[in-house]
Design an enzyme around this catalytic site. Structure first.
Site, short mmCIF file in Angstrom:
data_model
loop_
_atom_site.label_atom_id
_atom_site.label_comp_id
_atom_site.label_asym_id
_atom_site.label_seq_id
_atom_site.Cartn_x
_atom_site.Cartn_y
_atom_site.Cartn_z
N CYS A 54 0.82 -1.25 -0.05
CA CYS A 54 0.09 -0.02 -0.02
C CYS A 54 0.77 1.27 -0.06
O CYS A 54 0.30 2.28 -0.21
CB CYS A 54 -0.89 -0.05 1.07
SG CYS A 54 -1.97 -1.41 1.35
N HIS B 172 -2.81 6.53 2.94
CA HIS B 172 -3.42 5.31 2.23
C HIS B 172 -4.77 5.16 2.91
O HIS B 172 -5.00 5.26 4.10
CB HIS B 172 -2.52 4.09 2.50
CG HIS B 172 -3.01 2.73 2.22
ND1 HIS B 172 -3.69 2.56 1.00
CD2 HIS B 172 -3.05 1.68 2.86
CE1 HIS B 172 -4.26 1.11 1.04
NE2 HIS B 172 -3.92 0.79 2.23
N ASN C 266 -10.25 -0.69 0.45
CA ASN C 266 -9.00 -0.77 0.26
C ASN C 266 -8.23 -1.43 -0.88
O ASN C 266 -8.21 -2.47 -1.22
CB ASN C 266 -8.22 -1.48 1.70
CG ASN C 266 -6.75 -1.50 1.73
OD1 ASN C 266 -6.11 -1.10 0.58
ND2 ASN C 266 -6.10 -1.92 2.83
N1 COA Z 1 -18.36 -9.00 10.47
C1 COA Z 1 -18.51 -9.21 11.63
N2 COA Z 1 -17.98 -9.32 12.57
C2 COA Z 1 -16.60 -9.46 12.33
C3 COA Z 1 -15.94 -9.36 11.00
C4 COA Z 1 -17.01 -9.15 10.01
N3 COA Z 1 -16.39 -8.91 8.88
N4 COA Z 1 -14.83 -9.38 11.22
C5 COA Z 1 -14.33 -9.52 12.47
N5 COA Z 1 -15.36 -9.57 12.90
C6 COA Z 1 -15.62 -9.85 14.66
C7 COA Z 1 -14.33 -10.62 15.15
O1 COA Z 1 -14.73 -11.75 15.05
C8 COA Z 1 -14.46 -9.76 16.57
O2 COA Z 1 -15.46 -10.80 17.58
P1 COA Z 1 -15.17 -11.29 18.94
O3 COA Z 1 -15.22 -9.96 19.65
O4 COA Z 1 -16.38 -12.09 19.37
O5 COA Z 1 -14.00 -12.03 18.87
C9 COA Z 1 -14.81 -8.54 16.31
O6 COA Z 1 -15.65 -8.51 15.26
C10 COA Z 1 -13.85 -7.50 16.66
O7 COA Z 1 -12.84 -7.94 15.58
P2 COA Z 1 -11.37 -7.09 15.50
O8 COA Z 1 -10.61 -7.96 14.62
O9 COA Z 1 -11.00 -6.77 17.01
O10 COA Z 1 -12.02 -6.04 14.88
P3 COA Z 1 -11.19 -4.53 14.58
O11 COA Z 1 -12.14 -3.57 15.16
O12 COA Z 1 -9.77 -4.54 14.96
O13 COA Z 1 -11.54 -4.17 12.76
C11 COA Z 1 -10.38 -4.67 10.87
C12 COA Z 1 -11.17 -5.30 12.12
C13 COA Z 1 -9.50 -5.57 9.98
C14 COA Z 1 -11.28 -3.99 10.30
C15 COA Z 1 -9.12 -3.66 11.64
O14 COA Z 1 -8.57 -4.19 12.45
C16 COA Z 1 -8.53 -3.18 10.43
O15 COA Z 1 -8.93 -2.48 9.47
N6 COA Z 1 -7.06 -3.14 10.45
C17 COA Z 1 -6.02 -2.53 9.54
C18 COA Z 1 -6.22 -3.38 8.48
C19 COA Z 1 -5.54 -2.81 7.35
O16 COA Z 1 -5.78 -1.69 7.08
N7 COA Z 1 -4.93 -3.36 6.50
C20 COA Z 1 -4.28 -3.04 5.39
C21 COA Z 1 -3.12 -2.12 5.70
S1 COA Z 1 -2.32 -1.69 4.40
#
Ligand code: COA
Length: 323
Positions: free
Chosen positions: A112, A248, A278
């Site tokens: 990215c 990004h 993304n």
């Molecule tokens: N739908 C519903 N629930 C979901 C889900 C989805 N698509 N994906 C995860 N969950 C659930 C998880 O299982 C978790 O449940 P639990 O609390 O019962 O265990 C809960 O939602 C929270 O999960 P978590 O992983 O802590 O969520 P988050 O707030 O960190 O969001 C991302 C997840 C991936 C959106 C976030 O971490 C993110 O955007 N990270 C950066 C990723 C990124 O930008 N990558 C590219 C960089 S270049």
């Protein structure tokens, strides 16, 4: 001579995929996706559309919208982690499609951060006096490498492409740049892909993006918010002088957190996450193009572009927009 960005073009595939699509394949819902990521729609390339096709369409848009001649382009850089294949490069395929006969062509893999890396490399080629006219693409077909069984990552990604023309001029518009890498975080965001022939068909295998979303989130906000004032300083500016911040577009919450941690006003940021998801190396040019089309970005504005992602790597540039 100095380097100046003189034109921009973008392209996104036709197929619009909304959040409800994912409700039928994984346990998720529109509200979770919007509140955790800001994403409302993304675009997916067709079965027959690869990164090279997206690049060709983006450069077509660049020519349509700008009064430029590409016959004398002497270098093509394509930042992508989703090339049609490893070899030949997407850049060489683009060179062939454009009918350019005297140009270098390479792909670079900086996830990215790739688009900002590409601008920094183009700037270097021009400053060194070895090249005069460089096309820099950020282009991805992430949907072909997404694990649609992983609900934490598959909802994030989309496909798209952006391209800028960087030319040698007496007075350039690239005011500063920064790059960095933290390889020990590579385990938190990675992808491998291979192709093999099955029954005469070319098939992509092991096409999975693996991600520890929380770890990447934390690294991104801490690293980029620390780099923002430093990068402005390299350009002889402060963050107050920056008219538009274009990070990004990984997640709207990352952008909001970057602004709260650095004290930069959220309303002076440009994003492509809500409409396109993304799109990795394409996200910054897509956001910039949107800002231009909406009349936000004006000639003379100071722009700060910072990409960050798998590597883990980051790269940023400060530009004075002059197109
Ligand atoms: N739908 C519903 N629930 C979901 C889900 C989805 N698509 N994906 C995860 N969950 C659930 C998880 O299982 C978790 O449940 P639990 O609390 O019962 O265990 C809960 O939602 C929270 O999960 P978590 O992983 O802590 O969520 P988050 O707030 O960190 O969001 C991302 C997840 C991936 C959106 C976030 O971490 C993110 O955007 N990270 C950066 C990723 C990124 O930008 N990558 C590219 C960089 S270049």
């Amino acid at each position: 001579m100095q380097a100046k960005i003189t034109a921009l073009g973008t392209y996104v595939p036709e197929r619009i995929v909304d959040n409800h699509y994912f409700e039928s394949i994984i346990d998720t819902n529109d509200e979770w996706i919007v509140s955790r990521t800001g994403i409302r729609t993304r675009r997916f390339a067709s079965e027959f559309e690869y990164t090279t096709h997206l690049c060709a369409a983006a450069v077509e848009n660049l020519v349509e919208e700008n009064n430029v001649v590409l016959d004398d382009v002497d270098f093509i850089i394509v930042a992508t982690v989703t090339p049609d294949q490893i070899m030949p490069s997407v850049a060489s395929q683009v060179q062939e499609k454009l009918g350019l006969r005297h140009t270098g062509a390479i792909d670079i893999a900086a996830a990215c951060a790739g688009f900002a890396y590409g601008i920094i490399l183009a700037n270097g080629l021009i400053a060194a006096g070895t090249h005069r006219k460089v096309l820099v693409f950020g282009a991805e077909t992430l949907s072909k490498f997404t694990n649609f069984e992983d609900r934490t990552s598959c909802i994030l990604f989309g496909d798209g492409a952006g391209v800028v023309l960087v030319e040698a001029t007496p007075k350039g518009n690239i005011l500063a740049g920064v790059t960095g890498s933290q390889g020990d975080g590579g385990k938190d965001l990675y992808m491998s892909h291979m192709r093999k022939q099955i029954n005469g068909q070319d098939v992509i295998t092991d096409n999975k993006i693996h991600q520890n979303g929380r770890a990447v989130f934390k690294w991104a906000v801490n690293t980029v918010s620390a780099q923002m004032p430093l990068l402005a300083g390299r350009a002889g500016l402060t963050l107050n002088d920056i008219d538009w911040f274009i990070p990004h577009s990984a997640n709207l919450r990352i952008i909001e957190t970057l602004c709260s941690q650095s004290g930069f006003p959220l309303e002076k940021t440009l994003e492509s996450i809500t409409l396109f998801g993304n799109t990795s190396s394409a996200s910054i040019p897509l956001a910039l193009h949107r800002g231009l089309r909406e009349g936000k970005v004006k000639k003379g504005d100071k722009l700060m572009l910072i990409g960050f992602g798998g590597g883990l790597v980051y790269a940023g540039v400060v530009l004075e927009w002059d197109v």
